[in-house]
Structures are given as structure tokens and as C-alpha cells.
Design an enzyme around this catalytic site. Structure first.
Site, mmCIF file in Angstrom:
data_model
loop_
_atom_site.group_PDB
_atom_site.id
_atom_site.type_symbol
_atom_site.label_atom_id
_atom_site.label_comp_id
_atom_site.label_asym_id
_atom_site.label_seq_id
_atom_site.Cartn_x
_atom_site.Cartn_y
_atom_site.Cartn_z
ATOM 1 N N ASP A 130 0.859 -1.182 0.000
ATOM 2 C CA ASP A 130 0.000 0.000 0.000
ATOM 3 C C ASP A 130 0.895 1.231 0.000
ATOM 4 O O ASP A 130 2.000 1.203 0.549
ATOM 5 C CB ASP A 130 -0.909 0.006 1.232
ATOM 6 C CG ASP A 130 -1.979 -1.073 1.186
ATOM 7 O OD1 ASP A 130 -2.402 -1.438 0.073
ATOM 8 O OD2 ASP A 130 -2.400 -1.527 2.260
ATOM 9 N N ASP A 148 -6.925 -1.420 -4.660
ATOM 10 C CA ASP A 148 -8.006 -1.092 -3.720
ATOM 11 C C ASP A 148 -8.923 -0.033 -4.321
ATOM 12 O O ASP A 148 -10.146 -0.100 -4.176
ATOM 13 C CB ASP A 148 -7.432 -0.576 -2.398
ATOM 14 C CG ASP A 148 -6.561 -1.595 -1.687
ATOM 15 O OD1 ASP A 148 -6.752 -2.805 -1.909
ATOM 16 O OD2 ASP A 148 -5.684 -1.173 -0.912
#
Length: 183
Positions: A130, A148
Site C-alpha cells: 500500500d 483497492d
């Protein structure tokens, strides 16, 4: 000649969602690879907008909001969940193609692409990379990645489809007709 034009449109309407799906995977993989490469060279993050947006790197062994990240079985759970969900969404995509549900095809393209992008990380690295971090006042939103983002876009599109666009949509044309017929 008219039949050929319609077939050509049909082919294009089938190819573009697949291109979107492939693009989501490529964008996700390229951005994660870039973050990993510059992190390996000693980079520790960049503030883009002070107090609001940073690009940083974190490894997430869980799901959204690091759900189950502290559990040893977390990665196994999400790998199995993906192995069940991915074929289901692919079958649903085939249904959308057969029924020529344009909006649904795009929604599922984003969802499938996002699932594949994060699944590749889980299989290859045991965690998802991330790197997008936002702060809203005192609240720091969980760091996320492009996969995401694509998943969220796809789910939002799916909700819009079933609320407004589907033949039996809650707030669609048929829903309004049924309400007026009952009155």
C-alpha cells in the site's frame, strides 16, 4: 453492411471492458513495482499535499483497514477467499456479456482487476503493498493502493447499477412505475 456495423460495435463493446480489466492490473503492478524499487533505494515517503496526502510504503498482511493483519491465518484466509470470489465474479462477468449489460461489465472489470492485483501481491510477497495515504484533520485514512481504488470504483458502480440501472433496480424506471401503479 448494416449487420457488419452492429457486429463491429458488439465486438468493441466486448473488448473495451477487457482492456479496462487488463489496464487495472497493469496500473496496479507498475505503481507497486515503482514504490518497491524506490523504497529499496532508501526512499521513505513523499509529502504531496502537507497535512493531507502522502505517498509512502506499507505492507498490509490483512485486508482493508488491516483487517486480520495480526492473525497468522489472515493471509491464508484472504487467499482462499479470493480463490472462491474471483471465479464467481468471472462467471458473473460472462453473464453480463451474454446479457449485454454494459455498466455491469465495466463494474466487474474494475472489481476483477483489483482482486487480481492484490492477489498477485499476496501470492508473491505474502502481503499487499500500500502507498497512498490521506489525512482528514486528525483522522488518518488507512493506506491503500491502486487495486483497492479499482475495487472500490467497481463496487460503487455495482451499487449504482443495482440501485438505478438494472431492470429491477430499486430506484430505476420499473421501480417508479410499480410505485405509481400501486398508488
Amino acid at each position: 453492411m448494416q449487420g457488419t456495423r452492429l457486429n463491429g460495435r458488439r465486438i468493441v463493446s466486448e473488448i473495451i471492458p477487457i482492456i479496462v480489466l487488463i489496464a487495472t492490473i497493469v496500473i496496479d503492478r507498475v505503481t507497486k513495482a515503482y514504490i518497491e524499487r524506490i523504497y529499496a533505494e532508501g526512499w521513505r515517503g513523499t509529502t504531496v499535499i502537507e497535512g493531507f496526502f502522502e505517498i509512502t510504503r506499507s505492507l498490509n498482511k490483512g485486508a482493508a483497514w488491516s483487517l486480520f493483519a495480526d492473525k497468522e491465518w489472515g493471509q491464508t484466509f484472504f487467499k482462499i477467499l479470493t480463490l472462491i470470489a474471483l471465479p464467481s465474479f468471472m462467471a458473473y462477468y460472462v453473464f453480463a456479456v451474454i446479457k449485454d449489460k454494459k455498466w455491469l461489465k465495466y463494474a466487474l472489470s474494475f472489481i476483477i482487476g483489483g482482486m487480481i492485483g492484490n492477489f498477485i501481491d499476496r501470492i508473491a510477497f505474502g502481503a499487499v503493498t500500500d502507498f497512498l495515504s490521506f489525512t482528514f484533520g486528525t483522522y488518518v485514512f488507512p493506506t491503500f493502493n491502486m487495486a483497492d481504488t479499482f475495487l472500490c470504483v467497481g463496487v460503487a458502480m455495482l451499487m449504482i447499477y443495482y440501485l438505478f440501472l438494472d431492470d429491477s433496480a430499486l430506484f430505476g424506471k420499473n421501480g417508479k412505475k410499480e410505485l405509481s401503479d400501486k398508488q
